[in-house]
Design a protein around this motif. Structure first.
Motif, PDB file in Angstrom:
ATOM      1  N   MET A  96       0.825  -1.199   0.000  1.00 49.48           N
ATOM      2  CA  MET A  96       0.000   0.000   0.000  1.00 49.48           C
ATOM      3  C   MET A  96       0.858   1.248   0.000  1.00 49.48           C
ATOM      4  SD  MET A  96      -3.288   0.953   2.200  1.00 49.48           S
ATOM      5  CE  MET A  96      -4.004   2.584   2.199  1.00 49.48           C
ATOM      6  N   PHE A  98       0.848   5.127   0.782  1.00 46.94           N
ATOM      7  CA  PHE A  98       0.063   6.126   1.495  1.00 46.94           C
ATOM      8  C   PHE A  98       0.211   7.496   0.859  1.00 46.94           C
ATOM      9  CE2 PHE A  98       0.110   2.768   4.491  1.00 46.94           C
ATOM     10  CZ  PHE A  98      -1.047   2.914   5.208  1.00 46.94           C
ATOM     11  N   ASN A 100       1.068  10.425   1.931  1.00 53.31           N
ATOM     12  CA  ASN A 100       2.308  11.192   2.129  1.00 53.31           C
ATOM     13  C   ASN A 100       3.528  10.276   2.172  1.00 53.31           C
ATOM     14  OD1 ASN A 100       2.013   9.936   4.558  1.00 53.31           O
ATOM     15  ND2 ASN A 100       1.299  11.753   5.623  1.00 53.31           N
ATOM     16  N   ALA A 102       4.352   7.963   4.191  1.00 50.60           N
ATOM     17  CA  ALA A 102       4.391   7.293   5.499  1.00 50.60           C
ATOM     18  C   ALA A 102       5.700   6.533   5.705  1.00 50.60           C
ATOM     19  CB  ALA A 102       3.188   6.360   5.682  1.00 50.60           C
ATOM     20  N   LEU A 103       6.804   7.155   5.278  1.00 49.51           N
ATOM     21  CA  LEU A 103       8.109   6.533   5.530  1.00 49.51           C
ATOM     22  C   LEU A 103       8.433   6.648   7.014  1.00 49.51           C
ATOM     23  CD1 LEU A 103      10.099   7.929   2.489  1.00 49.51           C
ATOM     24  CD2 LEU A 103       9.136   5.646   2.764  1.00 49.51           C
TER      25      LEU A 103
ATOM     26  N   THR B 118       1.383  10.841  10.734  1.00 49.89           N
ATOM     27  CA  THR B 118       1.888  10.699   9.367  1.00 49.89           C
ATOM     28  C   THR B 118       1.674   9.289   8.834  1.00 49.89           C
ATOM     29  OG1 THR B 118       4.076  10.264  10.267  1.00 49.89           O
ATOM     30  CG2 THR B 118       3.621  12.515   9.567  1.00 49.89           C
ATOM     31  N   ASP B 119       0.743   8.564   9.439  1.00 52.31           N
ATOM     32  CA  ASP B 119       0.351   7.235   8.941  1.00 52.31           C
ATOM     33  C   ASP B 119       1.426   6.170   9.086  1.00 52.31           C
ATOM     34  OD1 ASP B 119      -2.230   7.751   8.221  1.00 52.31           O
ATOM     35  OD2 ASP B 119      -1.712   8.418   6.208  1.00 52.31           O
ATOM     36  N   GLN B 120       2.517   6.474   9.824  1.00 53.16           N
ATOM     37  CA  GLN B 120       3.577   5.466   9.914  1.00 53.16           C
ATOM     38  C   GLN B 120       3.101   4.217  10.644  1.00 53.16           C
ATOM     39  OE1 GLN B 120       7.519   6.934  11.054  1.00 53.16           O
ATOM     40  NE2 GLN B 120       6.824   8.989  10.613  1.00 53.16           N
ATOM     41  N   ALA B 123       0.898   2.348   8.332  1.00 53.96           N
ATOM     42  CA  ALA B 123       1.723   1.721   7.303  1.00 53.96           C
ATOM     43  C   ALA B 123       2.338   0.432   7.832  1.00 53.96           C
ATOM     44  CB  ALA B 123       2.812   2.690   6.840  1.00 53.96           C
ATOM     45  N   MET B 126      -0.154  -2.178   7.815  1.00 54.43           N
ATOM     46  CA  MET B 126      -0.379  -2.643   6.442  1.00 54.43           C
ATOM     47  C   MET B 126       0.755  -3.531   5.963  1.00 54.43           C
ATOM     48  SD  MET B 126      -3.203  -1.933   5.251  1.00 54.43           S
ATOM     49  CE  MET B 126      -2.710  -2.593   3.671  1.00 54.43           C
TER      50      MET B 126
END
Lengths: 279, 251
Positions: A96, A98, A100, A102-103, B118-120, B123, B126
């Motif tokens: 997936m 993301f 931005n 999402a690193l 920041t969705d980390q 992620a 996922m």
């Protein structure tokens, strides 16, 4: 590492299928019967105005949330019935991207791409290094391997995230708004990458976006979501020739139409008059 | 009033449930000691300078105040005992915990909160990686390990600070200072401090990772969570300090 395709997927049936999906947040219904079928090996675009729950759709597909009713089938299995371990096993077959990137901010580019391999495999360092460099080469950023995420531009961060998403050789790649905030060059680069990765690696791609132009070029089929349901679907030519006002407004970017320009409000004149009399 | 009471009660419950989840994740996390060592460095080593500086000044103040108080009873010679017991049993663990909450706790909360924003963390989920095991548990364990070590450093520096002021400045005999201390301070005094700082380590680390993990994923949410970490950690540290002290004195 890669599991055998499930029987239903091998027979060429849909890899991802949403059937009559309803989803409610509190009393607000976000989806009222969404039907979407994603064919193996295709690029499927899910488009729609902001706030129509496109990202929620992705969370349904990846098993982060369960639908209020209806079924979400991925790799031939109903996601809602999967146990936690099975959900994780399913996600190992998915990548997936993301919005931005999402690193992980405390790891450099190389380690970010290596992250899934380090977590899930026990590869010798040399093999791991080769794999990571190959994926970075595929997105054109092998030279940036030692940079930290803060040093990357938006487009570069997204390409690194793409390399990370494909490092486990997934069968499905999901893109959440891959074009948002990119300059025209980066947009073109990302669009070309999506197409070439899809064809070269035999991946099935799902692209959620509202960039009609960019997505229209690369998508095999598109679904336009609005008002909690799919209002139109088909190839971009079929969509362009649609006579539905809502579809045309979205494709042409008209300010007013079925999606009104004004947020619902009281009558303008009454409002102004009230302000005047209050003085 | 009742709704606020209910809200704080449910928050305590949420933290307790979170603790169980984190403890369950600690098992797998222990198999990867490198991640924990890295967090001991992050929370511990990076707080070292501020801990040492504060330890020195707290010790020096103890030297001044202790001398002033003891001189009224003509027992300046007990300065070493007074300063050491005060540091070991109270000031060392408590002040270290307060500083830890301000320095390391806020850093943990904002780091985790930003990872959420920041969705980390999503992620990771996922990528089929459990963020509780990969991110939260190592930081929690790192904080628990770091706190008693920091308190020990604080105590050592503090005692030297008290000695510096008491002996060099106020003129207490150096031999008396150390020998009285050696005679009066027992092992159970040291243990009391260690138990306290370990308890504070659990409290401060848990609250820091809890607030970060549950922060609202916005800039404002992360800021708010950071504030809550400091406030909640400080209050809980002082409350638990009283309880532990009462338990040790068998009141």
């Amino acid at each position: 590492m890669i599991e055998q395709p499930t029987p239903s997927a091998a027979t060429g049936a849909a890899l991802v299928e949403l059937r009559d999906v309803h989803y409610r947040v509190g009393s607000r219904a976000l989806f009222n019967g969404v039907n979407i079928t994603v064919q193996r090996g295709s690029i499927t675009a899910v488009m729609g105005p902001s706030g129509t729950g496109k990202t929620t759709l992705l969370r349904l597909i990846t098993g982060q949330i369960a639908p209020s009713s209806g079924t979400v089938t991925v790799f031939g299995r109903d996601v809602a019935t999967l146990r936690r371990d099975d959900v994780f096993a399913m996600r190992k077959r998915m990548g997936m991207l993301f919005q931005n990137g999402a690193l992980l901010t405390d790891l450099d580019v190389f380690e970010n791409v290596a992250f899934p391999l380090r977590e899930h495999t026990r590869l010798p360092e040399a093999v791991l290094r080769t794999l990571v460099l190959m994926k970075l080469q595929a997105v054109g950023l092998r030279g940036a391997a030692t940079l930290m995420p803060q040093q990357l531009s938006g487009g570069m961060a997204r390409r690194v995230a793409l390399a990370r998403a494909i490092v486990m050789d997934p069968e499905i790649l999901i893109y959440d708004e891959p074009f948002v905030g990119l300059d025209p060059i980066s947009m073109g680069v990302v669009a070309r990458l999506i197409r070439s990765l899809n064809d070269a690696l035999g991946i099935t791609s799902i692209v959620v976006s509202h960039d009609v132009q960019e997505v229209g070029v690369i998508a095999d089929q598109s679904f336009i979501v609005a008002d909690g349901t799919v209002i139109a679907s088909g190839t971009s030519e079929q969509l362009q020739s649609s006579t539905q006002p809502a579809v045309q407004q979205f494709l042409q970017g008209a300010a007013d139409g079925p999606v009104p320009f004004h947020y619902p409000a009281a009558d303008y004149r009454t409002d102004l008059a009230a302000a005047e009399s209050a003085q | 009033m009742i709704s606020r009471l209910a809200a704080s009660l449910s928050r305590i419950g949420a933290v307790a449930l979170f603790l169980l989840q984190v403890l369950a994740a600690c098992g797998p996390a222990l198999l990867r000691p490198r991640l924990i060592v890295q967090q001991v460095y992050n929370t511990g080593a990076r707080s070292l300078v501020i801990i040492m500086l504060c330890g020195l000044f707290v010790g020096m103040v103890l030297g001044l105040q202790g001398y002033d108080l003891l001189a009224r009873f003509g027992s300046e010679s007990a300065l070493g005992v007074a300063a050491t017991l005060g540091l070991l049993k109270e000031l060392g663990p408590v002040v270290t915990a307060l500083l830890f909450a301000g320095r390391a706790g806020t850093a943990l909360t904002s780091e985790i909160g930003l990872m959420r924003a920041t969705d980390q963390l999503t992620a990771m989920q996922m990528m089929a990686v459990d963020p509780l095991q990969r991110v939260i548990a190592p930081r929690f364990l790192g904080g628990i390990i770091a706190m008693p070590l920091l308190a020990a450093v604080f105590n050592i520096i503090g005692i030297y600070g008290a000695q510096l002021v008491g002996v060099s400045l106020m003129g207490v005999d150096q031999g008396t200072f150390w020998s009285q201390m050696q005679g009066a301070v027992a092992l159970h005094d040291v243990n009391e401090g260690i138990v306290k700082s370990a308890a504070f380590g659990v409290i401060c680390s848990l609250l820091a990772v809890y607030e970060g993990y549950n922060a609202e994923p916005t800039a404002a949410g992360v800021g708010l969570a950071t504030t809550r970490t400091v406030v909640a950690s400080s209050v809980m540290t002082l409350v638990v300090d009283y309880m532990l002290t009462a338990a040790f004195l068998k009141v």
